[in-house]
Write a protein that holds these residues in place. Structure first.
Motif, PDB file in Angstrom:
ATOM      1  N   ILE A 178       0.857  -0.892   0.048  1.00 23.99           N
ATOM      2  CA  ILE A 178      -0.037  -0.053   0.034  1.00 23.99           C
ATOM      3  C   ILE A 178       1.007   1.221  -0.033  1.00 23.99           C
ATOM      4  CG2 ILE A 178      -1.783   1.256   1.120  1.00 23.99           C
ATOM      5  CD1 ILE A 178      -2.617  -1.403   2.560  1.00 23.99           C
ATOM      6  N   ALA A 179       0.615   2.217  -1.004  1.00 16.91           N
ATOM      7  CA  ALA A 179       1.520   3.195  -1.216  1.00 16.91           C
ATOM      8  C   ALA A 179       0.521   4.415  -0.307  1.00 16.91           C
ATOM      9  CB  ALA A 179       1.787   3.713  -2.371  1.00 16.91           C
TER      10      ALA A 179
ATOM     11  N   TYR B  58       2.997   7.182  -4.287  1.00 11.29           N
ATOM     12  CA  TYR B  58       1.808   7.186  -5.161  1.00 11.29           C
ATOM     13  C   TYR B  58       1.115   5.962  -5.717  1.00 11.29           C
ATOM     14  CZ  TYR B  58      -1.178   9.253  -8.576  1.00 11.29           C
ATOM     15  OH  TYR B  58      -2.085   9.556  -9.488  1.00 11.29           O
ATOM     16  N   VAL B  59       2.380   5.353  -6.288  1.00 15.84           N
ATOM     17  CA  VAL B  59       1.608   4.243  -6.919  1.00 15.84           C
ATOM     18  C   VAL B  59       2.881   3.073  -6.772  1.00 15.84           C
ATOM     19  CG1 VAL B  59       0.101   4.782  -8.501  1.00 15.84           C
ATOM     20  CG2 VAL B  59       2.615   4.823  -9.232  1.00 15.84           C
ATOM     21  N   ALA B  60       2.425   1.735  -6.899  1.00 17.62           N
ATOM     22  CA  ALA B  60       3.466   0.921  -6.409  1.00 17.62           C
ATOM     23  C   ALA B  60       3.464  -0.465  -7.520  1.00 17.62           C
ATOM     24  CB  ALA B  60       3.284   0.263  -5.299  1.00 17.62           C
TER      25      ALA B  60
ATOM     26  N   VAL C  17       8.308   1.331  -5.804  1.00 17.64           N
ATOM     27  CA  VAL C  17       7.279   2.374  -5.448  1.00 17.64           C
ATOM     28  C   VAL C  17       7.561   3.696  -5.916  1.00 17.64           C
ATOM     29  CG1 VAL C  17       6.053   3.652  -3.259  1.00 17.64           C
ATOM     30  CG2 VAL C  17       6.811   1.207  -3.119  1.00 17.64           C
ATOM     31  N   VAL C  18       6.532   4.629  -6.374  1.00 17.52           N
ATOM     32  CA  VAL C  18       6.737   6.001  -6.933  1.00 17.52           C
ATOM     33  C   VAL C  18       6.587   6.764  -5.838  1.00 17.52           C
ATOM     34  CG1 VAL C  18       6.216   7.725  -8.600  1.00 17.52           C
ATOM     35  CG2 VAL C  18       6.479   5.498  -9.256  1.00 17.52           C
TER      36      VAL C  18
ATOM     37  N   ARG D 130      13.171   0.871  -4.684  1.00 14.32           N
ATOM     38  CA  ARG D 130      13.264  -0.338  -4.805  1.00 14.32           C
ATOM     39  C   ARG D 130      13.246  -0.985  -3.366  1.00 14.32           C
ATOM     40  NH1 ARG D 130      17.673  -3.383  -8.647  1.00 14.32           N
ATOM     41  NH2 ARG D 130      16.699  -5.591  -8.234  1.00 14.32           N
ATOM     42  N   LEU D 131      12.136  -1.862  -3.073  1.00 14.06           N
ATOM     43  CA  LEU D 131      12.122  -2.595  -1.802  1.00 14.06           C
ATOM     44  C   LEU D 131      12.131  -4.038  -2.028  1.00 14.06           C
ATOM     45  CD1 LEU D 131       9.093  -0.381  -0.652  1.00 14.06           C
ATOM     46  CD2 LEU D 131      11.326  -0.034   0.103  1.00 14.06           C
ATOM     47  N   ARG D 132      12.927  -4.615  -1.042  1.00 12.68           N
ATOM     48  CA  ARG D 132      12.848  -6.041  -0.912  1.00 12.68           C
ATOM     49  C   ARG D 132      11.533  -6.602  -0.453  1.00 12.68           C
ATOM     50  NH1 ARG D 132      17.936  -4.483   1.204  1.00 12.68           N
ATOM     51  NH2 ARG D 132      19.527  -4.986  -0.192  1.00 12.68           N
TER      52      ARG D 132
END
Length: 445
Positions: free
Chosen positions: A321-322, A348-350, A361-362, A375-377
């Motif tokens: 959830i962004a 905002y978006v993912a 995620v932006v 960038r997320l793990r």
């Protein structure tokens, strides 16, 4: 004898003095026509020969070479050349492990289909023209990397939906008959795309052949769509009033299954195609809701800041959830909620990569021009951030090569971030690209 007055009032001595210029002009015109009918000089004729290196158009070699790929096949096309005693065109190819171009075919037409090309391998091509006496130099080379996926981009100001090859460097289709396309969803079963047109208030299916096949609407304000490709269902979010919205569920043939209300101002959705569940981010109500396949509505999480973007990781059964200044992860198995590593200014978006568990995620930043893609793990720890972006409103992940594609709406560009972190602006022409989608489930076709 009649005399004529000149401009100064004086009279020419004879009438013949007046008609002589006309006769002279006729003789000059006749001389020009005769000269035009005579054969060109050797040098001029040579320059018109398309095989002449000094020809201003061809430079003595084939022109207009273009390349696209569809699956394992590479399709080449170029301009035909009008030359005497033409034997054909020789096609050269250079693979990733080859040091030089090698001939692969001699063809009689100005196109060639090179089949059985391996996925993920960089290919270069050029073409020569072959006559009975001569073979031209090679054309300018083109390059492509075949693969099993395709990319769709909604280019809003162009009124176009663009379909790109696997490597995102070449256009397969540009459907330019929409008013304001801004959301696009790729269909891995048919290869087509579903597109939201914000001005016309409708949802259309655009085929790979460039036809508008199915139209749903008119909707007052459609904000997002989601495709359940396994059940052939299409979900549509519609803002019906300033503070009231609904979600519709249709078959892909256009039959309404049900409509559910109770939403305030929803933004985006994410689908779990395993169960047929739809998740909806509703920033107007500061919550995320779940709509089951049977239409039952329940709350997933409330009390959020401004949830605008969702991404579903099917392998981990995890919802990203962004939510403005935070990014949350909700496990559908345990219900546990965890926070991804920040900080975030305006998430905002993912887009999730369910092959690796990563999520992109932006983060729009405090103002235009300060946007980042984070960038997320799968555990929420941060790998890196990339930017800057002007206003990046769309993001998608290619699960085959793990590249992240970013629609930088304010920058009028499509950007690729590869797994090594290299950022590259792609050559496709787009104006205000609001959304991007990748046809990832390539084994389905």
């Amino acid at each position: 004898m009649t005399t004529m007055r000149g401009n100064n009032g004086s009279a020419p001595a004879y009438e013949a003095d007046v008609v002589k210029p006309c006769a002279t002009a006729r003789w000059a015109l006749w001389a020009l026509l005769v000269a035009a009918a005579l054969p060109l000089g050797c040098e001029e004729r040579k320059r018109l020969n398309p095989l002449d290196p000094l020809n201003p158009v061809t430079k003595g070699r084939p022109t207009g070479l273009s390349v696209v790929s569809e699956g394992h096949e590479v399709i080449l096309k170029w301009d035909a050349m009008a030359v005497d005693r033409l034997l054909g065109y020789r096609v050269f190819r250079q693979g990733h492990a080859e040091s030089t171009m090698v001939p692969v075919a001699l063809v009689s037409t100005s196109q060639y289909r090179d089949g059985a090309r391996p996925f993920g391998v960089h290919h270069a091509y050029c073409v020569t023209v072959v006559t009975a006496e001569y073979e031209s130099p090679c054309s300018e080379a083109v390059t492509i990397t075949p693969g099993p996926t395709y990319c769709w981009v909604a280019s809003a100001y162009d009124g176009a939906v663009v379909r790109l090859t696997h490597d995102r460097r070449h256009e397969l289709l540009r459907y330019g008959y929409m008013a304001y396309p801004w959301i696009v969803e790729a269909d891995p079963v048919t290869g087509n795309a579903w597109v939201v047109d914000a001005i016309y208030g409708r949802v259309s299916e655009i085929t790979t052949a460039g036809n508008e096949q199915v139209r749903l609407g008119w909707f007052r304000q459609p904000s997002d769509i989601g495709l359940d490709y396994r059940r052939r269902h299409l979900w549509v979010l519609e803002q019906t009033a300033t503070d009231s919205a609904v979600v519709h569920k249709f078959t892909t043939e256009g039959t309404l299954i049900f409509t559910r209300g109770g939403l305030v101002a929803p933004s985006r959705m994410a689908l779990d195609v395993e169960t047929g569940t739809c998740y909806i981010a509703d920033p107007g109500a500061h919550k995320v809701v779940r709509v089951a396949a049977n239409g039952r509505v329940s709350e997933v999480i409330g009390g959020l800041v401004w949830p605008t973007g969702l991404a579903w990781d099917g392998r981990s059964a995890q919802l990203w959830i962004a939510d403005g200044s935070q990014v949350l992860m909700v496990s559908s198995r345990s219900g546990a909620v965890t926070h991804a590593e920040g900080p975030f200014v305006k998430a905002y978006v993912a887009a999730a990569n369910d092959s690796t568990g990563e999520c992109w995620v932006v983060d729009l930043g405090a103002q235009a021009g300060q946007g980042q893609v984070v960038r997320l793990r799968k555990d929420g720890s941060r790998v890196a951030s990339y930017g800057p972006f002007v206003q990046a409103y769309g993001v998608a992940v290619n699960t085959y090569d793990a590249c992240c594609l970013v629609a930088d709406t304010g920058g009028d560009r499509l950007v690729e971030i590869n797994p090594d972190g290299h950022m590259e602006e792609l050559p496709v022409r787009v104006a205000r690209p609001w959304d991007v989608a990748v046809e990832n489930h390539y084994p389905l076709r």
